[in-house]
Design an enzyme around this catalytic site. Structure first.
Site, PDB file in Angstrom:
ATOM      1  N   LYS A  12       8.251  86.273  15.269  1.00  0.00           N
ATOM      2  CA  LYS A  12       7.041  85.613  15.758  1.00  0.00           C
ATOM      3  C   LYS A  12       6.047  86.693  16.144  1.00  0.00           C
ATOM      4  CE  LYS A  12       6.320  81.275  16.707  1.00  0.00           C
ATOM      5  NZ  LYS A  12       6.441  80.329  15.575  1.00  0.00           N
ATOM      6  N   THR A  57      11.714  81.303  14.653  1.00  0.00           N
ATOM      7  CA  THR A  57      10.662  82.101  15.307  1.00  0.00           C
ATOM      8  C   THR A  57      10.137  81.364  16.534  1.00  0.00           C
ATOM      9  OG1 THR A  57       8.830  81.252  13.946  1.00  0.00           O
ATOM     10  CG2 THR A  57      10.039  83.175  13.109  1.00  0.00           C
ATOM     11  N   PHE A 152     -18.252 122.437  12.543  1.00  0.00           N
ATOM     12  CA  PHE A 152     -17.489 122.245  11.308  1.00  0.00           C
ATOM     13  C   PHE A 152     -18.127 123.089  10.218  1.00  0.00           C
ATOM     14  CE2 PHE A 152     -16.028 119.759   7.509  1.00  0.00           C
ATOM     15  CZ  PHE A 152     -14.694 120.099   7.636  1.00  0.00           C
ATOM     16  N   ASN A 237     -12.924 109.892  12.191  1.00  0.00           N
ATOM     17  CA  ASN A 237     -14.102 110.691  12.520  1.00  0.00           C
ATOM     18  C   ASN A 237     -15.305 109.751  12.397  1.00  0.00           C
ATOM     19  OD1 ASN A 237     -16.050 112.614  12.883  1.00  0.00           O
ATOM     20  ND2 ASN A 237     -15.153 114.104  11.462  1.00  0.00           N
ATOM     21  N   HIS A 239     -18.712 109.053  12.255  1.00  0.00           N
ATOM     22  CA  HIS A 239     -19.841 109.941  11.993  1.00  0.00           C
ATOM     23  C   HIS A 239     -21.110 109.499  12.722  1.00  0.00           C
ATOM     24  CE1 HIS A 239     -17.269 111.754   9.077  1.00  0.00           C
ATOM     25  NE2 HIS A 239     -17.280 110.709   8.251  1.00  0.00           N
TER      26      HIS A 239
END
Lengths: 289, 289, 289, 289
Positions: A12, A57, A152, A237, A239
């Protein structure tokens, strides 16, 4: 051309459970989303529809609610382990259980009022296999951003490279972290300490790449928390592009940004303790293709 | 069988704007989603595709970014007003502008690092029509919950009524509030005070219905803040159902709940100052059917 | 400093209702999301928490399910009208009701199996006020795209304009349409005809602006369907940007596009029949600020 | 207390790529979301921020767009393989690549107009490791529902079991399927055939459990399609509960249902060809904890 049943599990998903502790006039509140899944000798239901081994379930859901009352929810890891062990020990045909819990946080306003709404979620995934178990806890949607202290450059340039190098950019991400515990753990205290290390390392570490930041965050956790055997981080990342304002006669010294939705970078990595207790898992979950 | 162009407007929606103030080593961060829409003498583009009066939505977007640098973003209400007035005064054919801004909040970690992620959003909708303007600010997704202090009974019973009366239930909602300002306002200070009144009234007011809570919240704002002419609140009743644990031999004294997704109650209402300055709006937006 | 209760309404939102007609071996399936809201003499619950006039939202939900069995769901407009009239005529204090229904479509696989999943939704909003009523039906998330036959040029250029003019672009949108019916209507037949006109006009009309396309779509409906008094269209301009491949020595003749999420243009407009029956609504809904 | 970098990968996620083939007056349209991830000798960037081995994710994005023009997109599997091989062969430090593509479908309206909007997505995940590769294709959000022909009974009853047995229920799910190809494959033809088998088996197979339906669906594919080595299916049981109308004096013979959002059952399983070519993957992706 013969074939057979391969790995399988069922359960479940996303049982929404809110509990209130009313033992004093200062109430406390817990808000969980619990998913259970079981595996074992389940060929019959797949092959013939014979459900005599299928713990429904709906029964799994009822068990979650009953255990929340009968025993209570304290550490989510312990609650998950208690559920997992129940299924594995109560039903001969069930050899394994995997219990996932998301905890949604609330801030206190008063003795019995709370405000919520943060997207950040504390998580645990407890796997019980026979008499063994593994506890992998974590968090997701921990959104953090630095306005500077991120560079970077130095990446290879091929014919498809147009990205300009930068020595100052916004770095923003939504951290998903999962770590495997070993030994005896005070889970809530440990969670708070690990979360704090992740946040403070993100903020303090001067970043030459998001990979470097990720590794620093993971290392800080392994350095300080012996109860963590390994940690896995997934960090988009997100941006933030500097808007070109030169057509309007304006300079933009990293002041005005366009926050893009898609695409985003996705950096995933792990830091592993060299002498970690072996995970030794026959299975964690259905492995992704 | 003749017909003609009715109310219309157009603009750029959901311009994502992040600004960083780097004037000191302690950076500040603003995270906005800006939507602009214009109306005026725009029949030509609809009828013949003659665009000589259409201020391109791309131009609107550029203007948002340029104004963020040239003049900066301080109060979102002032930024919106500055944008709206620009469009209405710069283009003869544009008689009205409506600028919507959502502000997403971040918490400071360090001088230049932040954490975010709350769903709660501060909003403003500034309408400029000729030389007039209206400022309607607010918030949405302010999630609040009370574990007690909420009753619901005394409602009419017809043949379709099965709901049991209760003198103690969880009350949870995600508040959307919008209020119209009048006079001179210090927007950020006013916003903080209004938000605080909404939260504290929700927490403190003993509730006999969510309507009563809503009216108390709105009244608290009008009582304390003369700059608010009227306030409108939309509050879903996010149901938390007591799980029936009696089949398992367990009592559930409002301790274990199932938090339902849908359906939910939806309570909408307004509190209006009797001597409010007349809104007198020829239009706010395209009215909903 | 006096104030009072302003416009208000309340109800149950997003009641998920699926019905199966099993009168023959070929089953039919309906999948609706129903929201009800009521207004009337409701000051007491707001001011004092006296709920003696509050038809519980749970009762509203029960009524939806009971009416689905007792009378059935045929045209969603008639079902909504039946519900709205029930509330207004059964409760003296309730003077108005507004019933919103979304219908989700399924395709037949076999006599009793179906596949679904389109995002497009058929909608209706039926307002009952005393003995009057209005029917506003429509659709949303009708996604359409043209790979050519769309231009955009001739717009004014100011200091913030950088958009290049184009005589060939992708035009893509997700149409939301709402139209007000007048007279006697065969709703399902009318819906199908109107939807078809919207789609075929979008495809066939050479576009000089999305406004022109919008007006052509609305006009085509008013031209052909006398039962429509007015139509309102909201059409985001889902931008598809031509990717600049020149850095890689490749030409891109409108072949490779980046489909952007945000921001997007948003074009909203209406076409109104000159001799339409007066809407004359005291209220449709809580008007947007 | 020593630790080291564990499994890691990085790339660009969710590159939105739309291509138009204009080689004849009847245009064709492709709508893809492409994610790339690379792994290899990437310790330096993690440990020191030396990016000399990091193929920028922006470069990866550019490569996707350039390859879409230069070579075109035909079979998504071939496009993914071409991208993956490019990264692995062009950069010595990159030993592996994983390319995920989602394809969104559109229906033709005219020569150059299309309508879209189905949630169902065709998927592929192509893994290149050195000179080897694996192709795992599939689909997700294939929503199907049966109004009858589904039973569920015979499951074990413990103290937490309250679910009544049923010999007639609605069965609804949103299928996620992934299958690993072997040998030479005509991908689009194979996809259509496999999808058709999944749908027709769901519809035709009388169901005693969703597990039985899942296994029948997978078996039908392995039976008919020798190019499939194994198939993995994840199928939420989207519960449709019969509404109890007895309080209103109405019988409900499986005619009126409440479609619940959460929780839902989640049935996951696989069917594996006994003589399948060995997958032999050192890694598919970062395995889930």
């Amino acid at each position: 051309m013969s074939y057979s049943l391969g790995p399988n599990q069922y359960g479940k998903a996303e049982v929404r459970l809110v509990t209130v502790s009313r033992s004093s006039s200062v109430h406390s509140l817990r808000d969980l989303t619990v998913s259970t899944s079981l595996r074992g000798s389940l060929a019959a239901t797949h092959l013939t529809g014979d459900n005599s081994d299928v713990v429904a379930t709906d029964t799994q859901k009822n068990t979650v609610y009953a255990f929340a009352k009968d025993g209570g929810v304290d550490e989510i890891e312990d609650f998950a382990l208690r559920l997992g062990r129940h299924f594995v020990t109560s039903f001969e045909q069930i050899s394994g259980a995997r219990i996932l819990i998301d905890e949604h946080s609330w801030d206190r306003i008063s003795d019995h009022a709370f405000s919520g709404g943060s997207r950040e979620v504390r998580t645990t995934a407890v796997t019980v296999s026979g008499s063994d178990h593994w506890v992998v806890s974590g968090l997701r949607d921990l959104v953090v951003l630095k306005t500077t202290g991120s560079e970077f450059h130095g990446y290879p340039k091929d014919k498809y490279t147009t990205l300009p190098e930068t020595s100052d950019r916004i770095l923003a991400t939504a951290v998903t972290a999962r770590w495997r515990y070993q030994g005896t753990v005070s889970y809530t205290e440990s969670f708070a300490a690990i979360r704090s290390l992740l946040v403070s390392t993100f903020a303090a570490k001067h970043s030459l790449s998001l990979q470097q930041t990720l590794y620093a965050m993971g290392s800080a956790v392994l350095e300080a928390r012996p109860e963590v055997a390994e940690i896995r981080l997934s960090m988009p990342n997100k941006h933030h592009f500097v808007v070109d304002l030169s057509p309007f006669g304006l300079e933009n010294n990293n002041e005005v940004f366009y926050a893009a939705d898609r695409p985003y970078g996705l950096i995933e990595g792990s830091v592993v303790r060299d002498d970690a207790e072996d995970a030794g898992l026959a299975w964690y979950s259905l492995p992704e293709f």
